[in-house]
Scaffold this active site. Structure first.
Site, PDB file in Angstrom:
ATOM      1  N   LYS A 111      -3.871 -55.166 -13.172  1.00  0.00           N
ATOM      2  CA  LYS A 111      -2.516 -55.221 -13.640  1.00  0.00           C
ATOM      3  C   LYS A 111      -1.899 -53.845 -13.791  1.00  0.00           C
ATOM      4  CE  LYS A 111      -2.487 -59.350 -16.140  1.00  0.00           C
ATOM      5  NZ  LYS A 111      -2.004 -60.104 -17.319  1.00  0.00           N
ATOM      6  N   LYS A 196      -4.424 -66.009  -6.328  1.00  0.00           N
ATOM      7  CA  LYS A 196      -4.503 -67.080  -7.508  1.00  0.00           C
ATOM      8  C   LYS A 196      -2.938 -67.585  -7.391  1.00  0.00           C
ATOM      9  CE  LYS A 196      -5.306 -67.450 -11.709  1.00  0.00           C
ATOM     10  NZ  LYS A 196      -5.693 -67.404 -13.075  1.00  0.00           N
ATOM     11  N   LYS A 199       2.200 -66.754 -12.341  1.00  0.00           N
ATOM     12  CA  LYS A 199       3.391 -66.570 -13.088  1.00  0.00           C
ATOM     13  C   LYS A 199       4.395 -65.392 -12.387  1.00  0.00           C
ATOM     14  CE  LYS A 199       1.315 -67.465 -17.237  1.00  0.00           C
ATOM     15  NZ  LYS A 199       1.496 -67.997 -18.691  1.00  0.00           N
TER      16      LYS A 199
END
Ligand code: TRP
Length: 334
Positions: A111, A196, A199
């Protein structure tokens, strides 16, 4: 009854991966354990976002969890920031974890890679510690999470044991409960089946939102990336060499409540598989969307559920926090 705890972030639009990999297990579990489910709004602050969006997303997520079938009479649903003990215990655990341990967390590496470590919020670095606090406050036995949270759960277990060794028995050491492969642990992006479903995905066409209407679901499923195989055994479950097709088969098997092999055996071509999958997803989402509209029309009912949940959670969390404060030698106020 085992104590169960899990959390979900109120960021972005909730999608099919959240439902099939997490929320549906929460619903299944709610009468089998003493379950605490938490909308982790503080965790959402670890990445950039607007205040108005967070406010809205928190309510939306709580409403959606009710719409998906969480029953406030069966489980405890609450918002993380409503229970101050989460951030309080987090500090004690920050003083238990080492810098090196946090440095090795792959999610932090992933991230922070985009904007660079230098710019990443310190909260993104300590994210797993707040998560450990969430879990340990409730003497949790079992934590249902997706496969991507495995490392965070290992850290939580390490911190609980280390704290217990250092200061005396204080925390229950929790077990992760991760869905087996093929049962929703990793729902992949329809456009990029090696990633994956997420969102924050850059391919909105690859993510099925839980609020998508039937036409949108059909379009996204129809355009899902497969491969150029043809012939009688083109439709088979092989996540390594046929990730797109494997994902579609897994989704259909879960939506129907059947096995992957059984589903795969019914098709020789991708078109009919996609058509049936689109229909199955639409009928999975329809009742949730209808229930969402009903709950959303009565926001004070949702607020009441969350208030009652926070009150119940707070009582338990406070007691655990007091135990931990005492164990490390903090003097209680007279
Ligand atoms: N990190 C989790 C995720 O991104 C969310 C989370 C926060 C969580 N606290 C938790 C999950 C405690 C389980 C238990 O999915």
């Amino acid at each position: 009854m085992p104590r169960v705890f899990s959390g979900i972030q109120p960021t972005g639009e909730p999608h099919l991966g959240n439902l099939l990999g997490a929320v549906r297990y929460w619903v299944e579990d709610q009468r089998l354990g003493d379950c605490f489910y938490c909308v982790v709004d503080l965790h959402a602050l670890t990445i950039p976002g607007e205040a108005a969006d967070l406010r809205k997303a928190t309510t939306t997520m709580a409403t959606l969890l009710l719409a998906a079938g969480l029953d406030p009479d069966a489980c405890t649903l609450f918002v993380q920031s409503h229970v101050p003990a989460h951030t309080q215990l987090s500090w004690l655990l920050e003083c238990t974890v080492s810098f090196g341990e946090l440095r090795r967390m792959t999610q932090f590496k992933d991230k922070s890679s985009k904007g660079g470590e230098e710019a990443a919020r310190a909260g993104l670095f300590t994210y797993p510690v707040l998560m450990a606090a969430d879990i340990l406050l409730y003497d949790t036995d079992r934590v249902p999470v997706g496969d991507d949270q495995r490392q965070h759960l290992e850290l939580t277990r390490d911190l609980a044991s280390r704290f217990n060794t250092r200061y005396g028995q204080t925390f229950v050491v929790p077990e992760a409960s991760i869905p087996p492969a093929g049962r929703g642990a990793r729902i992949m992006d329809l456009q990029e089946p090696l990633k994956k479903m997420s969102k924050s995905s850059e391919s909105p066409q690859g993510t099925i939102g839980l609020f998508d209407d039937p036409a949108t679901v059909e379009r996204k499923v129809k355009r899902a990336v497969t491969d150029t195989d043809s012939g009688p055994d083109a439709v088979r479950y092989d996540p390594l060499t046929k990730p797109g097709v494997a994902n579609l088969l897994e989704l259909l098997a879960i939506a129907e409540g059947t096995g992957i092999e059984e589903v795969a055996g019914r098709y020789t071509q991708y078109g009919p598989l996609k058509a049936d999958l689109a229909a199955a997803v639409v009928s999975l989402l329809e009742p949730i969307q209808a229930s969402y509209r009903a709950w959303a029309s009565d926001p004070s009912a949702v607020a009441e559920v969350l208030a009652a949940g926070a009150k119940h959670a707070d009582g338990i969390a406070r007691a655990t926090l007091a135990r931990a404060y005492d164990a490390v030698g903090l003097v209680a106020p007279a």
